[in-house]
Write a protein that holds these residues in place. Structure first.
Motif, PDB file in Angstrom:
ATOM      1  N   ALA A  43     -15.332  49.174  81.515  1.00  0.00           N
ATOM      2  CA  ALA A  43     -14.018  49.131  82.176  1.00  0.00           C
ATOM      3  C   ALA A  43     -13.584  50.475  82.743  1.00  0.00           C
ATOM      4  N   GLY A  44     -13.784  51.559  82.033  1.00  0.00           N
ATOM      5  CA  GLY A  44     -13.314  52.857  82.501  1.00  0.00           C
ATOM      6  C   GLY A  44     -14.406  53.753  83.048  1.00  0.00           C
ATOM      7  N   SER A  45     -15.516  53.177  83.467  1.00  0.00           N
ATOM      8  CA  SER A  45     -16.646  54.001  83.900  1.00  0.00           C
ATOM      9  C   SER A  45     -16.315  54.817  85.150  1.00  0.00           C
ATOM     10  N   LEU A  46     -16.959  55.939  85.275  1.00  0.00           N
ATOM     11  CA  LEU A  46     -16.788  56.800  86.444  1.00  0.00           C
ATOM     12  C   LEU A  46     -17.127  56.048  87.721  1.00  0.00           C
ATOM     13  N   ASN A  47     -18.217  55.302  87.722  1.00  0.00           N
ATOM     14  CA  ASN A  47     -18.614  54.599  88.941  1.00  0.00           C
ATOM     15  C   ASN A  47     -17.642  53.478  89.292  1.00  0.00           C
ATOM     16  N   ARG A  48     -17.052  52.833  88.308  1.00  0.00           N
ATOM     17  CA  ARG A  48     -15.992  51.858  88.590  1.00  0.00           C
ATOM     18  C   ARG A  48     -14.806  52.574  89.248  1.00  0.00           C
ATOM     19  N   ARG A  49     -14.449  53.740  88.715  1.00  0.00           N
ATOM     20  CA  ARG A  49     -13.326  54.484  89.294  1.00  0.00           C
ATOM     21  C   ARG A  49     -13.641  54.921  90.720  1.00  0.00           C
ATOM     22  N   ILE A  50     -14.899  55.276  90.990  1.00  0.00           N
ATOM     23  CA  ILE A  50     -15.300  55.629  92.366  1.00  0.00           C
ATOM     24  C   ILE A  50     -15.136  54.410  93.273  1.00  0.00           C
ATOM     25  N   ALA A  51     -15.628  53.261  92.824  1.00  0.00           N
ATOM     26  CA  ALA A  51     -15.513  52.032  93.619  1.00  0.00           C
ATOM     27  C   ALA A  51     -14.050  51.677  93.871  1.00  0.00           C
ATOM     28  N   GLU A  52     -13.227  51.805  92.849  1.00  0.00           N
ATOM     29  CA  GLU A  52     -11.808  51.502  93.013  1.00  0.00           C
ATOM     30  C   GLU A  52     -11.130  52.504  93.947  1.00  0.00           C
ATOM     31  N   HIS A  53     -11.563  53.757  93.913  1.00  0.00           N
ATOM     32  CA  HIS A  53     -11.015  54.758  94.833  1.00  0.00           C
ATOM     33  C   HIS A  53     -11.371  54.376  96.278  1.00  0.00           C
ATOM     34  N   LEU A  54     -12.603  53.945  96.487  1.00  0.00           N
ATOM     35  CA  LEU A  54     -12.998  53.500  97.828  1.00  0.00           C
ATOM     36  C   LEU A  54     -12.175  52.290  98.257  1.00  0.00           C
ATOM     37  N   ARG A  55     -11.986  51.355  97.339  1.00  0.00           N
ATOM     38  CA  ARG A  55     -11.169  50.163  97.647  1.00  0.00           C
ATOM     39  C   ARG A  55      -9.750  50.565  98.038  1.00  0.00           C
ATOM     40  N   ASP A  56      -9.174  51.471  97.257  1.00  0.00           N
ATOM     41  CA  ASP A  56      -7.782  51.854  97.467  1.00  0.00           C
ATOM     42  C   ASP A  56      -7.584  52.784  98.655  1.00  0.00           C
ATOM     43  N   ASN A  57      -8.659  53.402  99.133  1.00  0.00           N
ATOM     44  CA  ASN A  57      -8.559  54.361 100.240  1.00  0.00           C
ATOM     45  C   ASN A  57      -9.412  53.968 101.434  1.00  0.00           C
ATOM     46  N   ALA A  58      -9.771  52.694 101.510  1.00  0.00           N
ATOM     47  CA  ALA A  58     -10.588  52.216 102.628  1.00  0.00           C
ATOM     48  C   ALA A  58      -9.818  52.385 103.935  1.00  0.00           C
ATOM     49  N   PRO A  59     -10.546  52.688 104.996  1.00  0.00           N
ATOM     50  CA  PRO A  59      -9.865  52.839 106.285  1.00  0.00           C
ATOM     51  C   PRO A  59      -9.317  51.500 106.788  1.00  0.00           C
ATOM     52  N   ALA A  60      -8.417  51.581 107.737  1.00  0.00           N
ATOM     53  CA  ALA A  60      -7.859  50.377 108.346  1.00  0.00           C
ATOM     54  C   ALA A  60      -8.997  49.512 108.870  1.00  0.00           C
ATOM     55  N   GLY A  61      -8.871  48.221 108.670  1.00  0.00           N
ATOM     56  CA  GLY A  61      -9.884  47.292 109.153  1.00  0.00           C
ATOM     57  C   GLY A  61     -11.032  47.079 108.177  1.00  0.00           C
ATOM     58  N   VAL A  62     -10.950  47.696 106.997  1.00  0.00           N
ATOM     59  CA  VAL A  62     -12.025  47.577 106.003  1.00  0.00           C
ATOM     60  C   VAL A  62     -11.437  47.071 104.683  1.00  0.00           C
ATOM     61  N   THR A  63     -12.027  46.015 104.162  1.00  0.00           N
ATOM     62  CA  THR A  63     -11.668  45.492 102.848  1.00  0.00           C
ATOM     63  C   THR A  63     -12.837  45.739 101.911  1.00  0.00           C
ATOM     64  N   VAL A  64     -12.575  46.408 100.812  1.00  0.00           N
ATOM     65  CA  VAL A  64     -13.603  46.686  99.812  1.00  0.00           C
ATOM     66  C   VAL A  64     -13.361  45.767  98.622  1.00  0.00           C
ATOM     67  N   ASP A  65     -14.313  44.889  98.358  1.00  0.00           N
ATOM     68  CA  ASP A  65     -14.242  43.957  97.235  1.00  0.00           C
ATOM     69  C   ASP A  65     -15.174  44.445  96.133  1.00  0.00           C
ATOM     70  N   VAL A  66     -14.588  44.913  95.044  1.00  0.00           N
ATOM     71  CA  VAL A  66     -15.379  45.323  93.887  1.00  0.00           C
ATOM     72  C   VAL A  66     -15.692  44.049  93.113  1.00  0.00           C
ATOM     73  N   LEU A  67     -16.945  43.635  93.156  1.00  0.00           N
ATOM     74  CA  LEU A  67     -17.328  42.364  92.549  1.00  0.00           C
ATOM     75  C   LEU A  67     -17.359  42.489  91.033  1.00  0.00           C
ATOM     76  N   GLU A  68     -16.693  41.576  90.392  1.00  0.00           N
ATOM     77  CA  GLU A  68     -16.601  41.570  88.933  1.00  0.00           C
ATOM     78  C   GLU A  68     -17.580  40.558  88.357  1.00  0.00           C
ATOM     79  N   GLY A  69     -17.905  40.731  87.089  1.00  0.00           N
ATOM     80  CA  GLY A  69     -18.684  39.735  86.378  1.00  0.00           C
ATOM     81  C   GLY A  69     -20.185  39.825  86.509  1.00  0.00           C
ATOM     82  N   LEU A  70     -20.722  40.948  86.971  1.00  0.00           N
ATOM     83  CA  LEU A  70     -22.184  41.038  87.065  1.00  0.00           C
ATOM     84  C   LEU A  70     -22.829  40.876  85.690  1.00  0.00           C
ATOM     85  N   ASP A  71     -22.124  41.280  84.650  1.00  0.00           N
ATOM     86  CA  ASP A  71     -22.678  41.133  83.302  1.00  0.00           C
ATOM     87  C   ASP A  71     -22.614  39.688  82.799  1.00  0.00           C
ATOM     88  N   ASP A  72     -21.957  38.807  83.540  1.00  0.00           N
ATOM     89  CA  ASP A  72     -21.940  37.380  83.202  1.00  0.00           C
ATOM     90  C   ASP A  72     -23.074  36.610  83.871  1.00  0.00           C
TER      91      ASP A  72
END
Length: 184
Positions: A18-47
């Motif tokens: 949950a608190g991994s550095l790479n998750r935080r990087i992905a979330e930073h990209l999601r939250d700071n994506a340029p206009a016209g870009v949607t970043v979907d951090v896919l959940e559940g790979l461990d399922d």
């Protein structure tokens, strides 16, 4: 080039913590994506169960089907991953395995792909990223040359380093620009 198209980036996380550095990087990209870009951090790979051809097809597990549907609906795929024992984490390799099927027609086929991330080692995950790019190529993705961000967290959190943050955002921009160029 300007476009009114919304570009969707599917992010495959190599770390499920949950608190991994790479998750935080992905979330930073999601939250700071340029206009016209949607970043979907896919959940559940461990399922998603380990790939087994006998479990695939019309009776594929719901978690694998959801992964495939998410990636199929995306324009580009970005792996954000640490490195485990000199290679990519099993959860990422397994996701690429599921995305590669059916052979030649998988959800990742033809999608621009890049792998970036950070590790606490001086190498920054370069082998993991290299192996992810190789596996994605075999799976049919189009690995975008020149997108390399292997950040070391040995000296501290890369998200607290403006130059590192700009490298992550630059990688996202380059991947999206490649998709736009391919679509043009």
């Amino acid at each position: 080039m300007t476009t009114d198209k919304q570009t969707r980036v599917a992010v495959l996380l190599g770390s499920t913590r949950a608190g991994s550095l790479n998750r935080r990087i992905a979330e930073h990209l999601r939250d700071n994506a340029p206009a016209g870009v949607t970043v979907d951090v896919l959940e559940g790979l461990d399922d998603v169960p380990f790939y087994n051809e006998e479990r695939d097809g019309e009776t594929a597990p719901a978690s694998a089907t959801a992964l495939r549907d998410s990636v199929a609906a995306s324009d580009v795929v970005l792996a954000v991953t640490p490195e485990y024992n000199g290679t990519m984490p099993a959860v990422l390799n397994n996701a690429i395995d599921w995305l590669s099927r059916p052979y030649g027609q998988g959800a990742i086929v033809g999608k621009p792909f890049a792998a970036i991330g950070a590790t606490p080692t001086p190498y920054g995950g370069k082998w993991s990223h290299e192996h992810a790019r190789h596996s994605a190529t075999i799976a049919g993705a189009v690995v975008v040359d020149g997108i390399v961000v292997d950040e070391s967290a040995a000296e501290g959190d890369p998200l607290q380093n403006e130059a590192a943050v700009q490298r992550f955002l630059g990688a996202l921009d380059a991947l999206v620009a490649h998709e736009v160029d391919v679509a043009a």
